[in-house]
Scaffold this active site. Structure first.
Site, PDB file in Angstrom:
ATOM      1  N   GLU A  63     -64.989 -67.299  -3.821  1.00 26.29           N
ATOM      2  CA  GLU A  63     -66.051 -66.341  -4.143  1.00 26.29           C
ATOM      3  C   GLU A  63     -67.194 -67.054  -4.856  1.00 26.29           C
ATOM      4  O   GLU A  63     -66.993 -67.713  -5.871  1.00 26.29           O
ATOM      5  CB  GLU A  63     -65.532 -65.183  -4.996  1.00 26.29           C
ATOM      6  N   ASP A 137     -78.229 -62.396  -6.512  1.00 24.88           N
ATOM      7  CA  ASP A 137     -79.605 -62.156  -6.947  1.00 24.88           C
ATOM      8  C   ASP A 137     -80.513 -62.207  -5.717  1.00 24.88           C
ATOM      9  O   ASP A 137     -80.468 -63.164  -4.943  1.00 24.88           O
ATOM     10  CB  ASP A 137     -80.021 -63.235  -7.953  1.00 24.88           C
TER      11      ASP A 137
END
Length: 236
Positions: A63, A137
């Site tokens: 991840e 982001d």
């Protein structure tokens, strides 16, 4: 010339620190992180996935930017026979994951409190069975587009370490980033989009838990998109 002066090696993430950690959060950082921390080897060094965990694991999942760690902790808890590597430069996010581990007792996670790219570069070819890049982001300004993890520089990194048939899961609630990630991954020759109907990207699979980032997006009226790609088989 420093690494950060080379566009593809520039820092992809923003701040490393948020609010000062509360006492207990700092304690789990001091006690748990040294046991779980994974550091990138020296330049051109290699990681052996089989050596990362105390017991053999049937697969390795990765991840990138695990945020508060809810998803990583959930997956690790439900898949104890799989080893997990989670990367997150934001200290407060790392402390949040460690709190989940303290409560859940997961022993199959290795934490990289830093950039994911050196770890990916150190892993062997075709060594990862699933990768996640969830609600990264969006870096909305055009001059910051190079910071978006899913793009022309890092997709080859992911394609190299993913096994044939491995799954890449990506998600975002930002329309601009959704288009960016879908276009770049769909056009990449090593990946195939699994969606056949609209529900395939509008609805999370049952083995994909909700994170606090998704909840915040829904509360703000933003619509998440859940994208799943398969790593195509390598030529014989």
């Amino acid at each position: 010339m420093s690494d950060d002066s080379i566009p593809h090696r520039k820092v992809l993430y923003g701040r490393r620190h948020g609010r000062p950690l509360r006492k207990h959060r700092q304690e789990v950082m001091d006690t748990l992180l040294p046991k779980m921390k994974l550091t990138a080897p020296a330049e051109d060094g290699r990681l052996d996935p089989a050596s990362l965990f105390d017991a053999p694991k049937r697969d390795l999942w990765f991840e990138v930017g695990f945020g508060g760690g809810e998803h990583l902790a959930w997956q690790a808890s439900r898949n104890p026979d799989i080893g997990f590597i989670g990367c997150e430069p934001f200290v407060n996010g790392v402390s949040s994951l460690l709190k989940h581990v303290e409560e859940g007792g997961q022993t199959n996670i290795r934490v990289v409190p830093d950039d994911a790219r050196p770890i990916l570069d150190a892993l062997p070819d075709a060594s990862v069975g699933r990768a996640f890049v969830l609600f990264p982001d969006p870096w909305p300004k055009a001059r910051h587009a190079f910071r978006r993890f899913i793009g022309p520089v890092n997709l080859p990194r992911l394609a190299r370490v993913l096994k044939d048939g491995a799954e890449l899961r990506i998600a975002s609630d930002d329309p601009q980033l959704q288009r960016w990630m879908l276009e770049h991954t769909w056009r990449h020759p090593d990946f195939e989009w699994t969606a056949r109907v609209a529900e395939d990207w509008r609805v999370r699979p049952e083995d994909w838990p909700q994170t606090r980032y998704e909840m915040k997006a829904l509360e703000a009226g933003r619509v998440p998109m859940f994208l799943r790609f398969i790593r195509k088989s390598r030529p014989a």
